[in-house]
Design an enzyme around this catalytic site. Sequence first.
Site, mmCIF file in Angstrom:
data_model
loop_
_atom_site.group_PDB
_atom_site.id
_atom_site.type_symbol
_atom_site.label_atom_id
_atom_site.label_comp_id
_atom_site.label_asym_id
_atom_site.label_seq_id
_atom_site.Cartn_x
_atom_site.Cartn_y
_atom_site.Cartn_z
ATOM 1 N N TYR A 5 0.851 -1.199 0.000
ATOM 2 C CA TYR A 5 0.000 0.000 0.000
ATOM 3 C C TYR A 5 0.887 1.249 0.000
ATOM 4 C CZ TYR A 5 -3.589 -3.370 1.554
ATOM 5 O OH TYR A 5 -4.434 -4.447 1.675
ATOM 6 N N LEU A 34 -17.420 -3.270 2.923
ATOM 7 C CA LEU A 34 -18.487 -2.365 2.490
ATOM 8 C C LEU A 34 -18.768 -2.536 0.992
ATOM 9 C CD1 LEU A 34 -17.422 0.757 4.576
ATOM 10 C CD2 LEU A 34 -19.461 -0.661 4.914
ATOM 11 N N GLY A 35 -18.228 -3.613 0.458
ATOM 12 C CA GLY A 35 -18.503 -3.950 -0.948
ATOM 13 C C GLY A 35 -17.667 -3.175 -1.945
HETATM 14 N N1 LIG Z 1 -5.796 -8.540 1.526
HETATM 15 C C1 LIG Z 1 -6.170 -7.965 0.412
HETATM 16 O O1 LIG Z 1 -5.918 -8.447 -0.699
HETATM 17 C C2 LIG Z 1 -6.931 -6.673 0.510
HETATM 18 C C3 LIG Z 1 -7.565 -6.119 -0.626
HETATM 19 C C4 LIG Z 1 -8.274 -4.930 -0.470
HETATM 20 C C5 LIG Z 1 -8.335 -4.306 0.775
HETATM 21 N N2 LIG Z 1 -7.711 -4.859 1.849
HETATM 22 C C6 LIG Z 1 -7.798 -4.264 3.199
HETATM 23 O O2 LIG Z 1 -9.158 -4.029 3.496
HETATM 24 C C7 LIG Z 1 -9.344 -2.663 3.868
HETATM 25 C C8 LIG Z 1 -10.708 -2.195 3.405
HETATM 26 O O3 LIG Z 1 -10.841 -2.363 2.008
HETATM 27 P P1 LIG Z 1 -11.408 -1.241 1.038
HETATM 28 O O4 LIG Z 1 -11.067 0.106 1.563
HETATM 29 O O5 LIG Z 1 -11.000 -1.569 -0.351
HETATM 30 O O6 LIG Z 1 -12.970 -1.496 1.055
HETATM 31 P P2 LIG Z 1 -14.204 -1.164 1.997
HETATM 32 O O7 LIG Z 1 -13.810 -1.099 3.399
HETATM 33 O O8 LIG Z 1 -15.281 -2.107 1.581
HETATM 34 O O9 LIG Z 1 -14.707 0.278 1.484
HETATM 35 C C9 LIG Z 1 -13.927 1.438 1.419
HETATM 36 C C10 LIG Z 1 -14.690 2.438 0.542
HETATM 37 O O10 LIG Z 1 -15.920 2.761 1.164
HETATM 38 C C11 LIG Z 1 -16.060 4.148 1.363
HETATM 39 N N3 LIG Z 1 -16.690 4.315 2.690
HETATM 40 C C12 LIG Z 1 -16.182 3.907 3.885
HETATM 41 N N4 LIG Z 1 -17.021 4.216 4.875
HETATM 42 C C13 LIG Z 1 -18.093 4.831 4.308
HETATM 43 C C14 LIG Z 1 -19.273 5.387 4.824
HETATM 44 N N5 LIG Z 1 -19.540 5.366 6.139
HETATM 45 N N6 LIG Z 1 -20.163 5.946 3.953
HETATM 46 C C15 LIG Z 1 -19.899 5.976 2.629
HETATM 47 N N7 LIG Z 1 -18.779 5.459 2.076
HETATM 48 C C16 LIG Z 1 -17.878 4.895 2.904
HETATM 49 C C17 LIG Z 1 -14.673 4.712 1.303
HETATM 50 O O11 LIG Z 1 -14.709 6.014 0.780
HETATM 51 P P3 LIG Z 1 -14.324 7.294 1.727
HETATM 52 O O12 LIG Z 1 -12.848 7.318 1.758
HETATM 53 O O13 LIG Z 1 -14.965 8.429 0.999
HETATM 54 O O14 LIG Z 1 -14.944 7.028 3.057
HETATM 55 C C18 LIG Z 1 -13.957 3.752 0.349
HETATM 56 O O15 LIG Z 1 -14.122 4.156 -0.991
HETATM 57 C C19 LIG Z 1 -8.177 -1.934 3.206
HETATM 58 O O16 LIG Z 1 -7.872 -0.733 3.877
HETATM 59 C C20 LIG Z 1 -7.069 -2.935 3.344
HETATM 60 O O17 LIG Z 1 -6.517 -2.804 4.630
HETATM 61 C C21 LIG Z 1 -7.033 -6.039 1.730
#
Ligand SMILES: NC(=O)c1ccc[n+]([C@@H]2O[C@H](COP(=O)([O-])OP(=O)(O)OC[C@H]3O[C@@H](n4cnc5c(N)ncnc54)[C@H](OP(=O)(O)O)[C@@H]3O)[C@@H](O)[C@H]2O)c1
Length: 292
Positions: free
Chosen positions: A67, A214-215
Site C-alpha cells: 500500500y 463495504l462492498g
Molecule cells: N488482503 C487484500 O488483498 C486486501 C484487498 C483490499 C483491501 N484490503 C484491506 O481491506 C481494507 C478495506 O478495504 P477497502 O477500503 O477496499 O474497502 P471497503 O472497506 O469495503 O470500502 C472502502 C470504501 O468505502 C467508502 N466508505 C467507507 N465508509 C463509508 C461510509 N460510512 N459511507 C460511505 N462510504 C464509505 C470509502 O470512501 P471514503 O474514503 O470516501 O470514506 C472507500 O471508498 C483496506 O484498507 C485494506 O486494509 C485487503
Amino acid sequence: MTNNTTSISNTFKLGGDLNINRLGYGAMRLSGQPGNFGAYPDWEGGEQLLRRAVELKVNFIDTAEAYGAGFNEEIIASALHPYKQDLVIATKGGINKPAPDKILADASPAFLRSGVEGSLQRLKLEQIDLYQLHRPDPKVPFAESIGALKELRDEGKIRHLGLSNVTVSQIEEARKIVPIVSVQNKFSISDRSMENVLDYCTQNNIAFIPHGSLGAHPLKQGAPLANAEGVIADIATKKGAKPNQIALAWLLHRAPNIILIPGTTTIAHLEENMTASSITLTKDEINLLNQI
Ligand SMILES: NC(=O)c1ccc[n+]([C@@H]2O[C@H](COP(=O)([O-])OP(=O)(O)OC[C@H]3O[C@@H](n4cnc5c(N)ncnc54)[C@H](OP(=O)(O)O)[C@@H]3O)[C@@H](O)[C@H]2O)c1
C-alpha cells in the site's frame, strides 16, 4: 433476553494473546491515487484520521508493504508512534508494487525477508504483531513461502502469522508448518463466496478479517453497501442507522472470529462505521439479511 434477541462480543483474542476490538481500521486508502500508490497527498489529514481512529478505541490497523509502496506503513508510524501498548498493526508482504497499475506477486523467501525488514523499519517496530502473506505466489511453492515466514517468526521478527486471499486447503497446508492466527479474504453481506473459508476459520478459532466489507473495489472509490437498498435499507431505516452500518453489524453478528477493517479517508465515515458495534440485530433481522 427474549428469544428474538442476540448478543455479541466486541473483542477477539488474536493468536490467544492480543485482545482486539473487533471494529478495526483498514488503512490502504491513505495512499497516493490512482492505484493506492505513493504518499497520501493530505498527509496531515491522514495522520488526524489515524489518531481519531485510536481515540475511538480502534486497536487493530491493517496495512501492507504494497500500500503506497511503503508510504502507508510510514503514515501510520508518523501518526501513531510511539504506539499505545495495546495497538496491533497488522501488515502484509509478498506483493511487489513498482507502479500504480502493477501488482506483482513475489512470495519468494528473499522478497519476504526483505519485506519484513522494510516493514519493521517503516513501522518503527522490533516485532510485527501480525504479519500476513498478502497472497500466494504461483511461481513459488506455497510451503516455501510459509517456511520462510516461519523462519522470520522463529527469529522473533514476527509474533503471529496470517494469510490472505487463500483457500481452505492452503490454510491447512500452512498450518502443518506453523500456527496461523488469521485469514484475510474478500467477504461482505453482498459477496459471500468465501463463506467456506470463514466457516473453517470459525471452527478453528482463526480470526477472519474480511476485506471489502463495504462492498468496495480496492482500486475504486465508493462503497456500494453504503447506498444499499431493499432489506438492508429497510432495517437501517427501522433502526435509525445507515445501510453501511447494518452491513458491518451483520458481519459482527455473522461469526465471533470476524475482525472488521472498513477503509475510509474521512473522519465522518470513520465515526459512522465505528458505531456499527453498538447496533444489535434481532434473530428475525439476521434471518432476513441472511436471505439476501
Ligand atoms: N488482503 C487484500 O488483498 C486486501 C484487498 C483490499 C483491501 N484490503 C484491506 O481491506 C481494507 C478495506 O478495504 P477497502 O477500503 O477496499 O474497502 P471497503 O472497506 O469495503 O470500502 C472502502 C470504501 O468505502 C467508502 N466508505 C467507507 N465508509 C463509508 C461510509 N460510512 N459511507 C460511505 N462510504 C464509505 C470509502 O470512501 P471514503 O474514503 O470516501 O470514506 C472507500 O471508498 C483496506 O484498507 C485494506 O486494509 C485487503
